[in-house]
Scaffold this active site. Structure first.
Site, PDB file in Angstrom:
ATOM      1  N   ARG A   1       0.830  -1.201   0.000  1.00  0.00           N
ATOM      2  CA  ARG A   1       0.000   0.000   0.000  1.00  0.00           C
ATOM      3  C   ARG A   1       0.870   1.260   0.000  1.00  0.00           C
ATOM      4  NH1 ARG A   1      -2.483  -3.583   3.682  1.00  0.00           N
ATOM      5  NH2 ARG A   1      -4.516  -4.324   3.017  1.00  0.00           N
TER       6      ARG A   1
ATOM      7  N   ASP B   1      -9.748  -4.549   8.159  1.00  0.00           N
ATOM      8  CA  ASP B   1      -8.799  -5.477   8.783  1.00  0.00           C
ATOM      9  C   ASP B   1      -9.414  -6.080  10.050  1.00  0.00           C
ATOM     10  OD1 ASP B   1      -5.950  -4.482   7.383  1.00  0.00           O
ATOM     11  OD2 ASP B   1      -7.406  -2.901   7.714  1.00  0.00           O
TER      12      ASP B   1
END
Length: 317
Positions: A91, A151
């Site tokens: 990311r 997450d």
């Protein structure tokens, strides 16, 4: 001052994540109006038409392609625009490309909408949340990212599968960066009030340290595994966007691990995820959770990782 329409949302970016989020929000019935904006106007129009054609099976609403002028009264502006994460790419590798994109988007948002909530979803979400705050001039409570909401959902799902219980009965958080330095906060994890590791023993699982490490790694690597198989992730994050918008529109005061700018004594000047109260005014306060010394040290390292990237970005400006 334009009066905000609490039932109106804007989505900037109509790629996989933006279009899946639009569909999820349509199904949620939270909004009566959604405007889609994309650099490719045809793409935005196509997505709006595709979703609109299913409205006879849902509830009446307006969903259409528009311009930045159309967002002036949107209560929530959701930014998903940016380069996608490619296989093998972290990311944080995305940061320079997407910071450049944000420099063209966020000033336009701030020009036309001064009172809404800016929800950042594009990655790397923590860096881009900080950049969006700086570029928009919005107060910190009204600029935050989807952070580790997904997450955390992945963690709950995997624990639910492992323990054979409803994942909604599991209370646990992933904190820190939405990425490789994220931390599973095991010290505060519980199943309906029963400490997690004690509950594991009750269910006949006695290798909790080994299992917790494995599950934390699987959560961290989930996006990479999905991207490897289908080139992108979008359904899970779309449902996360819907969950965050529920908390805002209904003023739920829900506790969600969104990414927001930290101002504690040890961690400040960086956006990362910690449990926070989310309602109609955005982030209404942080919720301190119990962390071990090891988890606190890992959180500090996560913050330092993000701050180093931010410093690189800011130095290049």
């Amino acid at each position: 001052m334009v009066e905000m329409n609490s039932r109106k949302a804007a989505i900037i970016g109509c790629g996989f994540v933006g279009s899946a989020s639009a569909f999820s929000l349509m199904e949620s019935h939270l909004f009566s109006e959604i405007v889609l904006i994309d650099a490719d106007k045809d793409r935005a129009e196509g997505e709006a038409l595709d979703i609109s054609h299913g409205l006879p099976f849902s509830k009446p609403m307006q969903i259409y392609a528009g311009t930045y002028q159309d967002i002036s009264d949107a209560a929530v502006v959701i930014v998903t625009a940016g380069a996608g994460q490619k296989p093998g790419e972290t990311r944080l590798d995305l940061v320079k490309k997407n910071v450049a994109i944000f420099k063209s988007i966020i000033p336009e948002v701030a020009k036309y909408n001064r009172s809404g909530i800016l929800l950042i979803v594009a990655n790397p979400v923590d860096i881009l949340t900080y950049v969006a705050k700086q570029l928009s001039g919005y107060p910190s409570n009204r600029v935050f990212g989807s952070g580790t909401v997904l997450d955390t959902a992945r963690l709950k799902y995997m624990l639910g599968e492992h323990l054979g219980v409803d994942s909604r009965s599991i209370h646990a958080f992933i904190i820190g960066e939405h990425g490789d330095s994220e931390i599973a906060a095991w010290s505060s994890a519980n199943v309906s009030g029963v400490p997690l590791f004690k509950f594991c023993n009750m269910r006949g699982h006695f290798h909790e340290e080994e299992t917790s490490r494995r599950i934390a790694e699987e959560v961290k690597n989930s996006a990479y595994e999905i991207i490897k198989r289908k080139k992108a992730t979008y359904y899970g994050i779309a449902m996360s966007v819907k969950r965050i918008c529920e908390a805002i529109v209904r003023d739920e005061k829900s506790i969600l691990p969104v990414s927001s700018i930290q101002n504690s004594e040890k961690i400040n000047g960086v956006a990362l995820s910690m449990p926070a109260i989310v309602g109609k005014h955005g982030v209404e306060g942080q919720v301190p959770i119990e962390l071990s010394d090891e988890e606190r040290a890992a959180l500090q390292r996560s913050a330092d990782t993000l701050k180093a990237v931010l410093n690189d970005v800011l130095e290049e400006e």
